[in-house]
Design an enzyme around this catalytic site. Structure first.
Site, short mmCIF file in Angstrom:
data_model
loop_
_atom_site.label_atom_id
_atom_site.label_comp_id
_atom_site.label_asym_id
_atom_site.label_seq_id
_atom_site.Cartn_x
_atom_site.Cartn_y
_atom_site.Cartn_z
CG ASP A 1 41.70 34.43 38.77
OD1 ASP A 1 40.66 35.09 38.60
OD2 ASP A 1 42.81 34.76 38.28
CG ASP B 1 48.82 36.08 37.59
OD1 ASP B 1 49.94 35.81 38.05
OD2 ASP B 1 48.17 35.26 36.89
CB ALA C 1 44.01 45.59 37.82
ZN LIG Z 1 40.97 37.61 35.21
#
Ligand SMILES: [Zn+2]
Length: 307
Positions: free
Chosen positions: A82, A254, A211
């Site tokens: 990521d 996350d 998100a």
């Molecule tokens: Zn990100």
């Protein structure tokens, strides 16, 4: 079974109108919580780690942990870097065995982002690894990078970017943001931009970062048991489900996992002051992560029975 790329799972997700959850982890119990949730819902998932998480675990330890834990459960997963900052980070992860990487050149100017992303794509594809890139800027803090303002993705730039770089998927900015404090006022996502990009780049998997929904009850639990997390707010679940039904094939989550684990561990320790076996309280955190993952698969992603 080794790690798989995201190619096939995105194709299925795109055609069927759901998204794959990409869940960030940095230790064994977070990983197990995500995999247990995926197994319970018979759903594809992507395990992802930022470079700071890769440094925390060690790249080889992380890769082997993901391979072994997913084999133990009998499910195929992709392991994704990521927000890879540069070629060096990408090489570290590809050499360790990651099956997917993100290169985030969104803070460079457009031409430089294209040039750097193309280099990463050429390198990764030569090693059988898929690449996600980013165009547009999300507000919020990701690893050590903070931005105060959104810079929405321009659809025409997205077309040129994808054609010139050959990326496999594209993270776009339509109003989500990183961290636990996403909206000052009312949440708003630019579905018009998503739709225009989808029309101009049919079949291209779109990725949404930042998100998390930031569940109020979970934040309240953190705070009730000694935490101090004020004014957190996330993206409404129905907006995310709408995005999943469109070209969005990957949704990054996350913050919601961090909040669930932290709140649950705080509560467990407060209610069980004589316990000092880490398996007890971290295990409770692991179960909380599983519950969040199952809930996301049902309410946000729509990916149950995709395995
Ligand atoms: Zn990100």
């Amino acid at each position: 079974m080794g790690l798989i790329t995201t190619k096939e799972m995105f194709e299925k997700a795109y055609k069927s109108g759901y998204s794959i959850g990409a869940f960030n982890i940095s230790n064994l119990e977070q990983l197990q919580g995500v995999l247990n949730g995926a197994k319970a819902k018979n759903s594809n998932v992507i395990i992802q780690a930022s470079m700071s998480a890769v440094k925390y675990t060690g790249p080889t330890t992380l890769v082997n942990m993901v391979i072994n834990a997913s084999n133990e459960l009998g499910i195929d997963v992709a392991l994704h870097l990521d927000h890879g900052p540069d070629m060096e980070a990408v090489k570290t992860c590809v050499e360790a065995g990651f099956s997917s990487v993100m290169f985030d050149g969104s803070h460079y100017d457009f031409e430089e982002n294209i040039r750097l992303t193309k280099e990463i794509v050429d390198y990764a594809h030569a090693h059988g690894v898929v690449v996600e890139a980013e165009l547009g800027v999300l507000a919020g803090t990701e690893d050590e990078v903070t931005s105060d303002v959104h810079k929405y993705t321009q659809p025409d730039e997205a077309v040129e970017f994808v054609e010139k770089t050959g990326v496999d998927s594209l993270a776009i900015a339509i109003g989500t943001s990183h961290g636990a404090f996403k909206f000052k006022g009312e949440a708003k996502l630019r579905f018009d931009i998503l739709e225009e990009i989808q029309n101009k780049l049919p079949g291209l998997p779109i990725v949404l970062h930042g998100a998390s929904a930031v569940d109020k009850a979970t934040v309240a639990m953190c705070n009730e048991f000694g935490g101090d997390i004020k004014g957190a707010s996330g993206v409404p679940v129905d907006m995310l489900r709408q995005a999943s039904s469109m070209a969005v094939c990957k949704i990054n989550i996350d913050t919601d996992l961090r909040l669930a684990m932290t709140g649950t561990v705080r509560k467990y320790l407060a209610e069980n002051p004589s316990v000092f076996d880490p398996r007890k309280y971290i295990g409770a955190g692991r179960d909380a992560i599983q519950a969040v993952v199952e809930n996301k698969i049902d309410t946000v992603l729509g990916s149950a029975n995709s395995l």
